[in-house]
Each structure stands twice: as C-alpha cells, then as structure tokens.
Scaffold this active site. Structure first.
Site, short mmCIF file in Angstrom:
data_model
loop_
_atom_site.label_atom_id
_atom_site.label_comp_id
_atom_site.label_asym_id
_atom_site.label_seq_id
_atom_site.Cartn_x
_atom_site.Cartn_y
_atom_site.Cartn_z
N ASP A 60 -19.88 -12.47 -20.45
CA ASP A 60 -20.01 -12.58 -18.96
C ASP A 60 -21.74 -12.86 -19.21
OD1 ASP A 60 -17.71 -11.78 -18.64
OD2 ASP A 60 -18.23 -9.72 -18.14
N SER A 105 -23.45 -14.15 -21.23
CA SER A 105 -23.64 -15.50 -21.86
C SER A 105 -23.30 -16.53 -20.80
CB SER A 105 -22.59 -15.74 -23.21
OG SER A 105 -22.94 -14.74 -24.10
N GLU A 165 3.68 -10.87 -6.52
CA GLU A 165 2.52 -11.20 -7.59
C GLU A 165 2.49 -10.21 -8.68
OE1 GLU A 165 2.77 -9.36 -4.59
OE2 GLU A 165 1.95 -7.47 -4.64
N HIS A 218 7.31 -7.40 -4.23
CA HIS A 218 6.01 -7.93 -4.59
C HIS A 218 5.94 -9.10 -5.47
CE1 HIS A 218 3.56 -4.00 -3.60
NE2 HIS A 218 4.65 -3.69 -3.75
N GLY A 224 -24.42 -11.30 -25.67
CA GLY A 224 -23.47 -11.81 -26.44
C GLY A 224 -22.21 -11.65 -26.05
N LYS A 240 -12.37 -12.49 -14.50
CA LYS A 240 -12.69 -12.84 -16.03
C LYS A 240 -12.38 -14.13 -16.51
CE LYS A 240 -14.35 -11.09 -19.79
NZ LYS A 240 -15.61 -10.04 -19.97
N CYS A 276 5.27 -6.04 1.23
CA CYS A 276 5.70 -4.56 1.14
C CYS A 276 5.13 -3.75 2.47
CB CYS A 276 5.26 -4.14 -0.20
SG CYS A 276 6.17 -2.70 -0.41
N TYR A 277 4.23 -3.04 2.16
CA TYR A 277 3.65 -2.40 3.33
C TYR A 277 3.11 -3.32 4.47
CZ TYR A 277 0.93 0.64 6.57
OH TYR A 277 0.28 1.41 7.50
N GLY A 313 0.92 -1.31 0.04
CA GLY A 313 0.02 0.00 0.02
C GLY A 313 0.89 1.34 0.09
#
Ligand code: XMP
Length: 524
Positions: free
Chosen positions: A238, A240, A183, A181, A235, A380, A90-91, A63
């Site tokens: 998401d 769908s 990630e 980090h 269409g 997603k 980190c933070y 952060g």
C-alpha cells in the site's frame, strides 16, 4: 449526509448496506467488472444523498434485520422513483417487496441457511442469461423471513424448496430481487448475475486502473500544488503504490521516510531503499534507528508493551525526520477503501481490542499535516493492479503482508539481537523453500517465529542446546479469518532439515496448525 469516497466522472453504482457480513463482496464482484461502486449504510442515504450521488443503478444488500422489527432499516422510498435498475438481495429483496406492496412472512419452517438449489420458471429473464445450464442452479441462502406475496408488477423467475419467490423481477422497471446471495463463492454462477445486471443497467465498464492512474495523478497535482509531501514508506504494497503514484504526480516534491527499526527481514531495508531510491528515483531518507528501537525494547517481553513502544517511537522518529523537510504540508497515507467504508452496527458498543495495531493514524493531527490518500477508493487487489500499471516489479507487488512492529511480534518473550539474527536467517530459508516449491502465491502470509525456549538436540556426535522455531503459513482473504496452509509432509520435512542445517542456533522446527480464530496470524 455522508460523503462519497471521491468525486469521479464514472458511471456509479450505489450499494445501500443493511449490515450483511458479505456486503463488501458485492462491491468486489462489481469492481471486477470495471464498475465503480460505493457502499453506504442505509441510515446515511437520504434523498439529498441520492440526488448528489446520482447512481446509475442501486443494489440493496442483505442484512441481519427482519422487516418486522421495530425501526427496521429501510432505504428512502425515493430510491424506487429514480428510474434506475435496482437489485435487492436477501433482506434487500424483502424490504423492497414490502415497500412496493408485497408481503413478507416470518420464518417458522421456511428458513434456509446454506446451500440450496433454484429451479427456473418457464419464462426467461435476461438477468439470468448463462444460468440454468442444468435443471437447477446452486445458490447460497441465509434467511429466516421470506417473501410470501410479490409486489404488483413482479413475476417469478426461479424458486427453491423454501423460497417460492427466490428470483423475481419487474422487467418494465428493471427491478430485480433475489432471496440468495449471488456475491458469495458458494453461488458459483453469482458473478454472471452481476455481469448481467450491470449490462442491463448500461454500465460501460469504465473503471480501469489505467484510467484511474491518470485521474489520480491529476487529482494529486491539484491537491498538492507546489507544496511538499512526506510519506512513511514501509515497503508494504500500500505505501509503495501510494508513493509511486504521488511521485508520478509531483516528482521531487515527495520525500519518503523509511524507518529502519531493526525488526525487518533479511536484506529488507537495503532492498526497499535501493528499489525506490536507485530504480524509481524517489527521494528516500533511510532512517537508521536500530539502536534506539532495540535499546528501548531491551528486557521487554509483554506483547502489548512491545507494540506500544514501537508505535510511539515510530511516531517520534518519523516526526524528527519530517521536521527536516522544509515546507512539508501533506502526509501521504495508503488508506484503502475497506478502511473508509462505514460499517453498520446493530449491536452497538465497542469491540474488544485483541492487539493494538501499529499504524501512523495519529500522525496527521499531531503534526498538523493535511492528508493525501490516493488509494481511498481502492480494494487491495486494485492496489496491486495499479502497482503493475505503475511498473512496480511483480515480486514486490505480490509480497505477503508484513506487520508494522515487524519481527518483534514474531519473537515471543524478550527480544535479543541474537534471536533476531537467527530469526532472519530461518525466515529467509523458509520463504526460499516456499518460492522454490511454487507455493508463494497460494499462501496469504508465511513467516517463522522464534520460540523463547531452547531444546536439546544431537548433531553429528555432539549435543546441541538451541532455539526452537515455529513455521506459520496461512490462507486468508483479508486477514480477519485464516486457516493453516496444508503443506505436504515432504515439504515440511525438507524445510525443517534445511533450517536446522543452514541456520546456526536452531535445532528444532515445529509447524503451527492453528486457524484464526481461535488463534491469530501473528504469535503476538
Ligand atoms: P493477526 O495477528 O491480528 O494479524 O491475526 C492479522 C494481519 O495483520 C497483520 N498485523 C499487523 N499489521 N500493524 C500492521 O500493519 C500491526 O501492528 C499488525 N499486527 C498484525 C498481520 O501480519 C496479519 O497480516
């Protein structure tokens, strides 16, 4: 106390967010390991929340704050008494050290931003299994302050030139703290560190889309009972996947409304309706409202006016069709987890509206409907995996995003039927080229915009005076930032030739090489 995204029986990992730009990436790395996790801002996590959430492990994110700042964000002290593994990043590392009895110092000459190299201490740490194949490991740093004294019980397992305590741990308590980090992409072995952490925390990797499908189906049945559900089917991936999942749960109690506003791509309306109605047996109303939309857009050239017209007509039209469905009590929406995560704001104040995005967010209140949002817990890529699981065709699941206002925002200036027809043809050729060259999946989004300008050309022996168009193709992760796709000159030349030869009405093709920012992905 905030609510968790969903009650589940899975092992849960809690990410306490201190406002890092990359906190979502932590969650993604964990989900890739089939670990269920949720992100919650530090100021919503209190003792009651911890008791309710019952995490099997906790990660304290990075952060922008400094532990020296007045009111510096802190997790509840209780988190260190829960007897669960903790990883501070980190933070998160600094605040952890400070709260457990270590010391943090201000930056001065010890700030590190960007690539750095960590070298191992003599003693091995299980968290770092698979690390240090060479003498040092590349990591990504972004810190001003640094830990100057570690907390009692901790030992050092890795150092970098400006972070003598780059990796520390108290193995007896399963507490780990890293200054960098893991990630981000630029910490190449970062995923391994998360894999080790969840192994040390005894996660079973029980978060799979197969299991999720069964649970979601049961939850939808429970929520909906014998009532009717309506869904605005666009269409897109998401809506769908949401429709397919709800259909599996409640069958014919679901009715989808596909609004055809005349701003769709070539054959799109037919393809969507055929797939869902004929192949998947969903009840789909094909709302042909082309005349209404194009009529109201006639003569409009301002981007925001166009967006507002389309947005409000969409709501009216959807409501008109939904009113015909007797007993509809629920509205399905393809809301995803990134829309649900509350963000931590340190600056306060609203952000500037760049574009008023079209969505159906205002619908439920207006119509007095309850929401069914079966994708609320998913990212997603998980939605795509679920789509595969549900048997949607891969070509459908992998489609590039398409904006709600459709071709209207790819037709700068006035929208005419002639321009829309030309645009549809040019776009189809362009996408065909991209597919033929095997580039479709490398590109995040690609489309043609028809420009509000005619240019002079020569074809055969004759003069032409036709429209110019712009090709757009970008790489991106989430649409927030983007870069143009580096096509080869051969590809661009071949595509321009094909469009000009095959599409009547275009005699000039340009390639848009603007990144976002400063540009946006769509032209309007
Ligand atoms: P921009 O142009 O803002 O687009 O860089 C970022 C992403 O969002 C899509 N987009 C929209 N999607 N309704 C949508 O559902 C909208 O009104 C809308 N406007 C832009 C755009 O296609 C890109 O993927």
């Amino acid at each position: 106390m905030t609510q968790t995204a969903a009650p589940t029986d899975h092992d849960r990992l809690l990410i306490i967010d201190f406002g890092s730009q990359v906190t979502q990436l932590i969650a993604r790395r964990l989900r890739e390991l089939s670990v269920y996790c949720e992100i919650h801002p530090f100021n919503t996590v209190d003792e009651a929340f911890l008791a309710d959430f019952a995490p099997k492990a906790v990660i304290l994110s990075g952060g922008p704050a400094s532990v020296f700042a007045e009111g510096a964000p802190r997790p509840p002290a209780k988190v260190f008494e829960m007897d669960v593994p903790i990883l501070g990043i980190c933070y998160g590392q600094q605040v952890m050290m400070e709260m457990l009895g270590g010391k943090v110092e201000r930056g001065h000459n010890t700030a590190e931003f960007g690539r750095a190299y960590v070298t191992p201490a003599d003693e091995k740490l299980p968290l770092l299994e698979g690390w240090f194949a060479t003498e040092r490991e590349q990591v990504w740093m972004s810190h001003g302050d640094h830990v100057s004294q570690i907390a009692p019980g901790f030992a050092v397992y890795g150092t970098s030139p400006n972070a003598p305590f780059a990796i520390t741990a108290d193995t007896s308590r399963n507490f780990y703290a890293v200054q960098f980090h893991p990630e981000v992409h630029h910490t190449p072995n970062g995923p391994k560190l998360y894999e080790n952490f969840v192994r040390l925390a005894s996660f079973e990797g029980d978060w799979t889309m197969r299991a999720y499908r069964e649970e979601a189906v049961a939850a939808i049945r429970e929520q909906v009972g014998d009532k009717q559900v309506i869904c605005a089917l666009s269409g897109g991936v998401d809506s769908s996947v949401a429709a397919a999942l709800i259909h599996e749960a409640v069958g014919d109690q679901l009715t989808c409304v596909f609004v055809d506003h005349g701003l769709l791509r070539k054959n799109e309306a037919q393809e969507v309706v055929t797939m869902f109605r004929d192949h998947m047996n969903l009840k789909v109303i094909h709302a042909d409202e082309v005349e209404l939309f194009l009529g109201q857009l006639d003569g409009q050239s301002d981007p925001e006016t166009k967006r507002k017209i389309i947005g409000s007509l969409f709501i009216d039209v959807f409501q008109k069709y939904a009113d015909q469905i007797e007993g509809a009590e629920f509205l399905a929406q393809g809301t995803l987890y990134p829309d649900v995560i509350e963000s931590v704001s340190f600056s306060g104040g609203p952000s500037v509206t760049i574009k008023s995005h079209h969505n159906v967010g205002g619908l439920p209140e207006k119509m007095g409907l309850k929401l069914v949002e079966p994708l609320r817990e998913l990212f997603k890529d998980e939605v795509r995996a679920l789509g595969h699981e549900l048997g949607l065709p891969p070509s459908f699941i992998g489609r590039h995003p398409f904006p709600g206002p459709g071709l209207a925002i790819r037709c700068p200036g006035e929208i005419t039927r002639e321009k829309l027809d030309i645009l549809r043809e040019a776009d189809a050729v362009y996408i065909d080229q991209i597919r033929k060259h095997g580039l479709y999946d490398d590109i995040w989004q690609a489309y043609v915009a028809i420009l509000p300008v005619r240019t002079v050309g020569v074809m055969g022996d004759g003069r032409t005076y036709d429209f110019a168009c712009a090709l757009r193709a970008v790489t991106s992760v989430d649409g927030m930032t983007a870069d143009y796709y580096p096509f080869t000159h051969e590809f661009l030349g071949e595509t321009a030739t094909r469009i000009i030869n095959e599409v009547q009405g275009i005699n000039r093709v340009t390639y848009d090489i603007t990144s976002k920012p400063p540009g946006t992905i769509e032209w309007e």
